[in-house]
Design an enzyme around this catalytic site. Structure first.
Site, PDB file in Angstrom:
ATOM      1  N   ASP A  53     107.792 -22.589  56.058  1.00 19.44           N
ATOM      2  CA  ASP A  53     108.816 -21.605  55.756  1.00 19.44           C
ATOM      3  C   ASP A  53     108.763 -21.395  54.232  1.00 19.44           C
ATOM      4  O   ASP A  53     108.234 -22.245  53.510  1.00 19.44           O
ATOM      5  CB  ASP A  53     110.170 -22.198  56.196  1.00 19.44           C
ATOM      6  CG  ASP A  53     111.337 -21.483  55.575  1.00 19.44           C
ATOM      7  OD1 ASP A  53     111.392 -20.246  55.701  1.00 19.44           O
ATOM      8  OD2 ASP A  53     112.186 -22.153  54.952  1.00 19.44           O
ATOM      9  N   ASP A 104     111.608 -19.690  51.756  1.00 22.47           N
ATOM     10  CA  ASP A 104     112.850 -19.986  51.026  1.00 22.47           C
ATOM     11  C   ASP A 104     113.451 -21.324  51.441  1.00 22.47           C
ATOM     12  O   ASP A 104     113.721 -21.554  52.617  1.00 22.47           O
ATOM     13  CB  ASP A 104     113.891 -18.891  51.294  1.00 22.47           C
ATOM     14  CG  ASP A 104     113.589 -17.632  50.520  1.00 22.47           C
ATOM     15  OD1 ASP A 104     113.608 -17.685  49.286  1.00 22.47           O
ATOM     16  OD2 ASP A 104     113.326 -16.607  51.166  1.00 22.47           O
ATOM     17  N   ARG A 154     113.849  -3.110  57.106  1.00 21.21           N
ATOM     18  CA  ARG A 154     112.474  -3.552  56.843  1.00 21.21           C
ATOM     19  C   ARG A 154     111.587  -3.142  58.012  1.00 21.21           C
ATOM     20  O   ARG A 154     112.086  -2.691  59.026  1.00 21.21           O
ATOM     21  CB  ARG A 154     112.433  -5.076  56.669  1.00 21.21           C
ATOM     22  CG  ARG A 154     113.332  -5.587  55.564  1.00 21.21           C
ATOM     23  CD  ARG A 154     113.379  -7.112  55.550  1.00 21.21           C
ATOM     24  NE  ARG A 154     114.241  -7.608  54.494  1.00 21.21           N
ATOM     25  CZ  ARG A 154     114.645  -8.876  54.410  1.00 21.21           C
ATOM     26  NH1 ARG A 154     114.261  -9.745  55.311  1.00 21.21           N
ATOM     27  NH2 ARG A 154     115.431  -9.260  53.431  1.00 21.21           N
TER      28      ARG A 154
HETATM   29  O1  M1P Z   1     113.564 -16.559  53.970  1.00 22.53           O
HETATM   30  C1  M1P Z   1     114.913 -16.804  54.208  1.00 22.53           C
HETATM   31  C2  M1P Z   1     115.747 -15.567  54.040  1.00 22.53           C
HETATM   32  O2  M1P Z   1     115.683 -15.133  52.685  1.00 22.53           O
HETATM   33  C3  M1P Z   1     116.521 -14.076  52.388  1.00 22.53           C
HETATM   34  O3  M1P Z   1     117.848 -14.466  52.656  1.00 22.53           O
HETATM   35  P1  M1P Z   1     119.061 -14.464  51.600  1.00 22.53           P
HETATM   36  O4  M1P Z   1     118.843 -13.308  50.688  1.00 22.53           O
HETATM   37  O5  M1P Z   1     120.265 -14.358  52.464  1.00 22.53           O
HETATM   38  O6  M1P Z   1     119.012 -15.777  50.874  1.00 22.53           O
HETATM   39  C4  M1P Z   1     116.219 -12.869  53.239  1.00 22.53           C
HETATM   40  O7  M1P Z   1     115.004 -12.312  52.838  1.00 22.53           O
HETATM   41  C5  M1P Z   1     116.182 -13.243  54.705  1.00 22.53           C
HETATM   42  O8  M1P Z   1     115.684 -12.159  55.466  1.00 22.53           O
HETATM   43  C6  M1P Z   1     115.302 -14.431  54.936  1.00 22.53           C
HETATM   44  O9  M1P Z   1     115.384 -14.820  56.278  1.00 22.53           O
END
Ligand code: M1P
Length: 249
Positions: free
Chosen positions: A12, A14, A123
């Site tokens: 993953d 983030d 998107r």
């Molecule tokens: O990758 C995790 C998430 O990152 C973003 O979320 P947020 O802006 O709420 O932190 C978004 O790009 C989301 O689509 C994605 O799942």
């Protein structure tokens, strides 16, 4: 494929390879570089490739064997775009419009301390809904995240959206810190698995931080085709990856 184990380490983005919406550190890059000599590596995240390049570097596609932006609804093998599906082709304009209209009305009625702009981002493969708005600052993002934990703003909105739009086969999940991801059922991160079958990969290890029920790593983490590893941020990812590499050596 010679010399490498037919194993994919899938990450993953983030909260796993990078802090949420921030850049990858040298430490994580070095870890990826070193394990790529032994196993295949891929990334899978909800964001589109442009955002992932901002976070992981312009060269990120060449840096991984497989790239799965937008949960793998866009599929890259190295730098080559192999396949891309579109949300609107599956949901259809009418149902999409109904969901957008409902969401805008819902958002207009919730009272949160700060509201900014871009409440709904369209998107290719999904729609992203944010109660505070995607154009909020880093500090505003942080405050909303804390507020949301306390008042369950996104959780309650997801419950309501599910109640109304489940019948259309639309899936809602809490993504990162400020938003909700919306896509056709089955277009969660498990979508990307279909692409690696037939490419000689025998085992997949998935590393993710949002592996709890309702989190956007939950489905792939639980999938029987995958060995799931839950991490608590990029430093923990590095540690757990090295542990796994030792185990499979
Ligand atoms: O990758 C995790 C998430 O990152 C973003 O979320 P947020 O802006 O709420 O932190 C978004 O790009 C989301 O689509 C994605 O799942």
């Amino acid at each position: 494929m010679e010399g490498k184990k037919k194993i994919l380490f899938l990450f993953d983005v983030d909260g796993t390879l990078t802090p949420s919406r921030e850049k990858i550190t040298q430490n994580v890059r070095e870890m990826l570089e070193s394990i790529r000599k032994k196993v295949y590596i891929g990334f899978v995240g909800g964001s589109d490739i442009e955002k992932q390049k901002e976070q992981m570097g312009e060269d990120c596609l060449g840096f991984f064997d497989f790239g799965f932006p937008e949960n793998g609804v866009s599929f890259y093998e190295g730098e080559v775009l192999v396949e891309q599906e579109r949300f609107i082709n599956v949901i259809g304009e009418e149902r999409y419009k109904e969901m957008v209209n409902f969401s805008l009305e819902y958002l207009s009625k919730i009272d949160i301390p700060v509201k900014r702009g871009t409440f709904i981002e369209y998107r290719n493969s999904m729609v992203n809904i944010s109660p505070i708005g995607r154009s909020c600052s880093r500090d505003e993002r942080k405050s909303f995240k804390e507020y949301d934990v306390k008042y369950r703003i996104r959780e309650r909105m997801v419950e309501e959206l599910k109640r109304r739009f489940d019948k259309y086969g639309i899936h809602f999940s809490i993504g990162g810190e400020i938003s909700i991801d919306v896509f056709p059922k089955g277009w969660d991160k498990t979508y990307c698995i279909r692409h690696v079958h037939g490419r000689g990969i025998r085992e997949i290890y998935f590393f993710g931080d949002m592996t709890h029920q309702g989190g956007n790593d939950y489905e792939i983490f639980k999938d029987e085709r995958v060995k799931g590893v839950c991490v608590a941020g990029p430093d923990d990812t590095v540690e757990k990856v090295y542990e796994k590499i030792k185990e499979i050596n």
